[in-house]
Design a protein around this motif. Structure first.
Motif, mmCIF file in Angstrom:
data_model
loop_
_atom_site.group_PDB
_atom_site.id
_atom_site.type_symbol
_atom_site.label_atom_id
_atom_site.label_comp_id
_atom_site.label_asym_id
_atom_site.label_seq_id
_atom_site.Cartn_x
_atom_site.Cartn_y
_atom_site.Cartn_z
ATOM 1 N N GLY A 707 14.285 12.948 17.783
ATOM 2 C CA GLY A 707 14.944 11.928 18.576
ATOM 3 C C GLY A 707 15.807 12.455 19.707
ATOM 4 N N THR A 708 16.045 13.765 19.751
ATOM 5 C CA THR A 708 16.813 14.333 20.859
ATOM 6 C C THR A 708 15.944 14.347 22.119
ATOM 7 O OG1 THR A 708 16.113 16.565 20.232
ATOM 8 C CG2 THR A 708 18.198 15.770 19.326
ATOM 9 N N ILE A 709 16.598 14.170 23.242
ATOM 10 C CA ILE A 709 15.865 14.087 24.503
ATOM 11 C C ILE A 709 15.637 15.488 25.047
ATOM 12 C CG2 ILE A 709 15.891 13.154 26.841
ATOM 13 C CD1 ILE A 709 17.657 10.899 25.837
ATOM 14 N N GLY A 710 14.385 15.785 25.345
ATOM 15 C CA GLY A 710 14.033 17.111 25.843
ATOM 16 C C GLY A 710 14.139 17.203 27.361
ATOM 17 N N ARG A 711 13.635 18.304 27.903
ATOM 18 C CA ARG A 711 13.676 18.546 29.356
ATOM 19 C C ARG A 711 12.751 17.570 30.072
ATOM 20 N NH1 ARG A 711 10.857 21.457 33.194
ATOM 21 N NH2 ARG A 711 9.262 22.025 31.647
ATOM 22 N N PHE A 712 13.260 17.036 31.195
ATOM 23 C CA PHE A 712 12.460 16.114 31.992
ATOM 24 C C PHE A 712 11.546 16.888 32.937
ATOM 25 C CE2 PHE A 712 14.904 11.804 32.069
ATOM 26 C CZ PHE A 712 14.859 11.786 30.670
ATOM 27 N N HIS A 713 10.281 16.470 32.989
ATOM 28 C CA HIS A 713 9.362 17.027 33.976
ATOM 29 C C HIS A 713 9.526 16.267 35.296
ATOM 30 C CE1 HIS A 713 7.298 19.578 31.046
ATOM 31 N NE2 HIS A 713 7.352 18.553 30.202
ATOM 32 N N LYS A 714 8.997 16.857 36.360
ATOM 33 C CA LYS A 714 9.261 16.323 37.700
ATOM 34 C C LYS A 714 8.265 15.252 38.141
ATOM 35 C CE LYS A 714 11.081 20.807 39.289
ATOM 36 N NZ LYS A 714 10.669 21.591 38.106
#
Length: 1011
Positions: A707-714
């Protein structure tokens, strides 16, 4: 009878030898062979005593069959000896075995007592004897037996190594069982019940040939009818029979009756004797003189002596009288003992007649009005067997329901009841299927053994479930000893009944066949199916930190996925039909998207174990296309984003695009698979955007596991810049807890959805390039999501996690937890008082409810729980949601050293200590709490006299009656005024919180000054 006696001698000899080899070889001493017989002998004697007090008599056939049931009683001793061998502490062994042994004996005893509802008296006696035998054996095993045995020397044997395996059996045995069970179920209904009692009799070849010749010569010998007359006295019964005899004589004279055997030919009633004596005298009174004259003349002519004539005179002139009672009794006992029955002031006289099969109906019509009953011996035997058959069907059904209900009450969970009961059900299917395939029939003998097998399977399943539950609950390793004792029980029982296979008597051989099949099946199912189901539903999931499956959750999961599959198939068919419409393609596509939104919304809102908190958003924002970004942690995210508005399309991965269930909907709706990034989908998406559709993108690229938010892609931000579109952030909370990644089960959870204000492409607060916006919006998104999580994840919301952590650890514990949480308002006040980042010590933590709740509400807390109750600490330590920062230790809070902590909690602890112990503990806590830290005490305040009565009553109830808590000392509740004064004397500041107006429980927050 001779063959039966010979077979019994042979099989008993083999049984003793095999039991001696197995028992002595396993325990390595001769005493064990004697020990295991003690509960069985005690149970048998106890049963006979109880039956004597209840009814005074018992069927010898019931005793013979019931002796087999004592095999279960032997198992009680085996369980005790094997468990004691692994855990050489008698008190602990009794504590470990009292529940499964009591429950196992209770269900089996109730099953046997249910035989009282049957029609056959022999089954009723069997039920009494077997039931009381098991009661006595269980009591002896738990109360008297431990005093006789000595501590064994444990030496691991090959038998131990063969059956002590840590993991559940692999999938191959389970697959084989699941594959064969439907096959056996198909054949199960083809098992026959052999009602021919003659087939259970032993005859050697010569006797059988002689019987065949006799039947060929005199077939009437096979068709005997009984004529019986009943009356309150023997004289009246004889009189009734004498009224029937003329009709019988007439039928015999006409050749309809072939042969007659009746007591009335020799034993006459007093009234008939009087009539015949009177007839004798009447006949001779008129003819005597003429008769004597003729005799004398003829005697003189023939030259007979006078002595001969005197004998004739004595016969004619004798004064005949009724037969005296002694002579009557002698004649009856010598020749007609089996034809006359006198019992309970009722007499029955029985006559036997032989007829041809085709004449039986004519005899029945001729004697229909006679004052006697006509019974067919073959019909009687058939009816008796049929009664046994019907009673057996009743026994199986009633016993199954009874055992299921008792298991449900004892476990308190329908899930554990089904897991325990399933091996018994599959075992029965296998027994019937195998019997049908190999041609074994039920009969009046082996049907009794089937009740024994059911009782044995019941015990095995209960013991295995208790071992599995104890290991899951507290880590206690009882399962190895359970498996060994069951294996040893199976070996000895199969040997005991299996040796009957060497018998030549058909009745004994039929017992051996069903016993071997049944007991082996019982063993396999309890060792394979039960651990497999337990692991699938509980341990395999908790090992992955997932909540165990419940029946309620499984029902709602099935309902949710059923609706989803139906909707997917329906939408696929509708979509294919819509392709045939040649006009208004854009409007048709929009209608299809409306249908998708309707079904996804229905699935989400009809998931009844999910609490939905979906914030209303301004629908005007969808009038302008944009890029919708959402965090991705669950399959639910797809449903949530598609239900926001009809004018949305998804960028999906290849798995979603090719799904056999909903892949057709994805393709028909115009969603796009994106494997190499969103940049490659620019051209395909432009047409949809021009039509007013917003694009849903999960910028993390994959689902989060926790449920933790990971790295956002562009990609999403690149498209927003490319098409000059706004970004609409959608926050989703709780979806990962509802359906975590790579799972299918729908957990109880709160799902919250919130839509942040749109971020226009010209909003330079987040940067000027899409690379800068990616980082800035990701940061803003995560902060907003954290705030939403804080709003959603309240102490009350975490109740589901706490329930799951203690689920399947006992019905009383689960019930206690639910009541405790409601009374404590889900520990909300403690969460407010304890800093989010702190070291916490909970003295007297009990089962650890508060400790776990504090851990759930902040992962930055380092928490230690201490309690003197080893069992409670073991349960708390083995919670599957326990993190490394949460530890539990067993210690006496009045004596144990206390390390420095930011917060020390004593909830309902001080009143269990003596006054001097209370002061000493407080001083140690004053020294241990860090500067600026808190000591939180919750206890009953005796100063609140009226309210304190309720507090004292609940504590006495908890300690003395319910046994939730243990107290070595009398209860010593504190005085609030004294506590404040004592703390102030040591330089501590005290605040009070009064939340419970009905009781005197007060929270004292004691703060240590900072240096």
């Amino acid at each position: 009878a001779q063959q039966l006696r010979h077979d019994i001698q042979l099989t008993i000899s083999l049984l003793i030898v095999l039991l001696g080899i197995f028992i002595i070889g396993f325990f390595r001493n001769v005493q064990s062979l004697v020990f295991i017989l003690i509960p069985a002998v005690f149970g048998g004697l106890f049963s006979l005593s109880c039956i004597y007090l209840i009814k005074g008599t018992v069927s010898i056939l019931a005793l013979a069959a019931g002796s087999v049931i004592l095999g279960i009683a032997v198992n009680y001793a085996l369980h005790f000896l094997v468990h004691y061998r692994y855990h050489p502490n008698k008190e602990q062994v009794i504590k470990d075995l009292v529940k499964p042994m009591t429950l196992g004996s209770l269900t089996t005893v109730l099953a046997f007592f249910s035989l009282q509802f049957t029609s056959a008296a022999v089954l009723q006696d069997l039920g009494l004897f077997a039931g009381f035998s098991l009661i006595g054996a269980a009591l002896c095993s738990l109360i008297f037996f431990p005093h006789f045995i000595t501590q064994p020397d444990f030496k691991e044997t090959a038998f131990d190594r063969a059956f002590v395996f840590k993991k559940s059996p692999g999938r191959i045995p389970v697959f084989i069982i699941l594959l064969l069970t439907p096959v056996f179920f198909y054949f199960a209904s083809q098992v026959n019940f052999n009602s021919n009692m003659g087939s259970l009799n032993f005859m050697d070849e010569k006797t059988r040939q002689a019987q065949e010749r006799l039947e060929a010569i005199n077939p009437a010998s096979l068709h005997s009818l009984y004529v019986s007359s009943d009356a309150p006295s023997l004289q009246k019964a004889l009189q009734k029979m004498e009224q029937v005899i003329p009709a019988i004589d007439s039928l015999e004279a006409n050749g309809i009756i072939q042969r007659t055997l009746t007591p009335s030919s020799f034993l006459l009633s007093d009234s008939l004797q009087r009539i015949r004596i009177e007839q004798w005298h009447t006949f001779w009174d008129m003819r005597k003189e003429t008769f004597f004259q003729i005799v004398k003349e003829e005697a003189a002519r023939l030259k007979f002596s006078a002595a001969v004539l005197a004998n004739v005179d004595s016969v004619i002139d004798r004064n005949y009288a009724l037969m005296d009672a002694a002579s009557f009794k002698t004649l009856k006992n010598l020749f007609f003992k089996d034809n006359i029955i006198e019992r309970n002031e009722q007499a029955t006289v029985i006559s036997l007649i032989n007829v041809l099969p085709e004449d039986k109906m004519q005899v029945q019509r001729a004697l229909a009005l006679a004052p006697a009953s006509l019974l067919d011996r073959q019909v009687i035997t058939t009816l008796f067997v049929e009664f046994i058959h019907e009673d057996f069907n009743f026994i199986v059904t009633f016993t199954a329901i009874l055992v299921f209900v008792v298991l449900l009450i004892s476990t308190g969970r329908i899930e554990l009841t089904i897991v325990t009961f399933t091996p018994m059900l599959i075992t029965w299917i296998w027994i019937l299927g195998i019997m049908a395939l190999v041609g074994i029939e039920f009969n009046i003998i082996n049907v009794i053994i089937s009740t024994f097998i059911f009782g044995l399977g019941d015990d095995y399943s209960i013991f295995v479930m208790d071992g599995l539950q104890q290991e899951y609950k507290s880590g206690k390793q009882n399962l190895p000893s359970v498996r060994v004792s069951i294996a040893l029980s199976t070996l000895t029982t199969v040997s005991g009944l299996g040796v009957l296979i060497f018998a030549e008597h058909p009745a004994l051989r039929s017992i051996a066949a069903i016993a071997i099949i049944g007991i082996v099946c019982v063993f396999i199912m309890s060792q394979v199916i039960e651990p497999f189901l337990f692991s699938i539903l509980i341990t395999n999931r908790t090992y992955k930190k997932l909540p165990p499956v419940t029946a309620k959750g499984l029902f709602f999961t099935t309902l949710t996925y059923g609706l989803f599959v139906f909707g997917s198939l329906f939408l696929t068919v509708v979509g294919l039909l819509m392709l045939l419409i040649p006009f208004a393609r854009k409007r048709v596509r929009l209608v299809y998207h409306h249908l998708i939104r309707f079904f996804t919304r229905s699935v989400v809102y009809l998931a009844l174990n999910l609490k939905k908190r979906i914030a209303k958003h301004n629908t005007d924002i969808f009038k302008r296309p944009g890029i919708i970004i959402a965090n991705h942690s669950s399959f639910l995210d797809i449903l949530i984003t598609t239900m926001l508005h009809p004018r949305v399309i998804l960028l999906t991965n290849k798995w979603v695009w090719n799904s056999p269930v909903f892949g057709g909907v994805v393709r028909l709706a115009g969603y796009y698979p994106v494997e190499a990034g969103a940049e490659g989908s620019i051209d395909q998406l432009k047409n949809r955007i021009d039509d007013g559709y917003s694009v849903v993108v999960f910028p993390e690229g994959t689902r989060s596991k926790d449920g933790t938010i990971g790295r956002f892609h562009k990609g999403a931000f690149f498209m927003a810049e490319k098409f000059q579109l706004p970004i609409y952030p959608v926050l989703i909370s709780g979806a990962s807890r509802a359906i975590p990644k790579s799972t299918w089960y729908v957990n109880e959870a709160t799902v919250a959805v919130s839509m942040l204000p749109g971020i226009d492409n010209t909003d330079y607060r987040f940067g000027s390039t899409y690379q800068e916006k990616t980082k800035a919006i990701a940061r803003y998104f995560k902060e907003s999501h954290a705030q939403l999580e804080k709003e959603v994840r309240t102490p009350k919301e975490f109740r589901h996690s706490l329930y799951n952590n203690y689920r399947y650890k006992g019905p009383v514990l689960e019930w206690y937890l639910r009541i405790k949480l409601r009374m404590e308002n889900y520990y909300e006040i403690f969460d407010e008082l304890v800093p989010k980042k702190a070291t916490v010590l909970d003295l007297g933590c009990g089962y650890g409810f508060l400790c776990y709740q504090l851990q759930f509400l902040s992962t930055e807390r380092t928490i230690t729980g201490i309690d003197h109750d080893e069992e409670k600490i073991a349960v708390a330590q083995h919670g599957y949601l326990r993190a490394d920062k949460l530890q539990f230790n067993t210690a006496n809070v009045a004596e144990c050293p206390i390390a420095p902590h930011d917060v020390i909690i004593m909830a309902d602890v001080l009143h269990y200590l003596l006054p001097q112990q209370q002061e000493a503990l407080l001083v140690r806590c004053f020294e241990a709490v860090l500067p600026g830290g808190k000591i939180i005490i919750r206890d009953g305040d005796v100063d609140l006299a009226q309210r304190h009565k309720a507090t004292r009553f609940t504590e006495v109830l908890s300690v003395s009656l319910l046994g939730f808590n243990r107290a070595k000392n009398p209860l010593n509740f504190i005085s609030g005024s004294w506590l404040k004064s004592f703390c102030q004397q040591h330089g501590f500041r005290v605040e009070t919180i009064d939340q419970h107006k009905a009781t005197s429980n007060i929270i004292f927050v004691i703060t240590k000054p900072t240096v």
